[in-house]
Motif scaffolding. Sequence first.
Motif, PDB file in Angstrom:
ATOM      1  N   TRP A   1       0.776  -1.234   0.000  1.00 19.24           N
ATOM      2  CA  TRP A   1       0.000   0.000   0.000  1.00 19.24           C
ATOM      3  C   TRP A   1       0.811   1.290   0.000  1.00 19.24           C
ATOM      4  CZ3 TRP A   1      -4.704  -1.393  -1.094  1.00 19.24           C
ATOM      5  CH2 TRP A   1      -5.179  -2.626  -0.655  1.00 19.24           C
TER       6      TRP A   1
ATOM      7  N   GLU B   1      -8.270   6.280   4.172  1.00 21.12           N
ATOM      8  CA  GLU B   1      -8.932   4.986   4.325  1.00 21.12           C
ATOM      9  C   GLU B   1     -10.000   4.786   3.247  1.00 21.12           C
ATOM     10  OE1 GLU B   1     -10.802   2.405   7.997  1.00 21.12           O
ATOM     11  OE2 GLU B   1     -10.978   4.581   8.052  1.00 21.12           O
ATOM     12  N   LYS B   2     -10.722   5.854   2.910  1.00 21.90           N
ATOM     13  CA  LYS B   2     -11.745   5.777   1.856  1.00 21.90           C
ATOM     14  C   LYS B   2     -11.114   5.651   0.477  1.00 21.90           C
ATOM     15  CE  LYS B   2     -14.942   8.656   4.432  1.00 21.90           C
ATOM     16  NZ  LYS B   2     -15.392  10.051   4.603  1.00 21.90           N
ATOM     17  N   ARG B   3     -10.035   6.377   0.244  1.00 24.35           N
ATOM     18  CA  ARG B   3      -9.410   6.410  -1.085  1.00 24.35           C
ATOM     19  C   ARG B   3      -8.629   5.137  -1.408  1.00 24.35           C
ATOM     20  NH1 ARG B   3      -9.318  12.047   0.195  1.00 24.35           N
ATOM     21  NH2 ARG B   3     -10.279  13.191  -1.519  1.00 24.35           N
TER      22      ARG B   3
ATOM     23  N   THR C   1      -8.748   1.838  -1.484  1.00 25.89           N
ATOM     24  CA  THR C   1      -9.763   0.785  -1.361  1.00 25.89           C
ATOM     25  C   THR C   1      -9.110  -0.561  -1.071  1.00 25.89           C
ATOM     26  OG1 THR C   1      -9.760   0.520  -3.765  1.00 25.89           O
ATOM     27  CG2 THR C   1     -11.458   1.944  -2.833  1.00 25.89           C
ATOM     28  N   GLY C   2      -9.711  -1.268  -0.139  1.00 26.08           N
ATOM     29  CA  GLY C   2      -9.249  -2.603   0.215  1.00 26.08           C
ATOM     30  C   GLY C   2      -8.282  -2.651   1.381  1.00 26.08           C
TER      31      GLY C   2
END
Length: 127
Positions: free
Chosen positions: A39, A59-61, A63-64
Amino acid sequence: MDSTNQKVSASRKAKRKTYTPLSAAIDVEACFSMLEGRWKLVILFYLFGGQIQRFSDLEKRVTGISQKMLAQQLRQLEADGIVERTVHQQVPPKVDYRMTPWGQELCPALDAMLKWAERREIHTLKR
């Protein structure tokens, strides 16, 4: 005397390290290890260009990714001096992240790697 000390300091900073093939490989490998992880590069691309991102926005951007993994990757990037973490004293606490000036210098290097990868595709098509 002050100006002489400043000139000496400036000349020391300008001095570049001399690399051997082995020392260059070791230092580049150390750079790659700082960026290693599923990540980290994704996180960095969201922070490039002076972007300031709150933890929840990242966290939203990204994904996963789990909260635990995002926190771990950000802590490692912060420990390596690539990312800066700011805690705002309020309730609830607000935490945001941005690139350090040194971390921002990665942007041209990663852009160069992208262009290099594009050229590989061109060379592959010529075969």
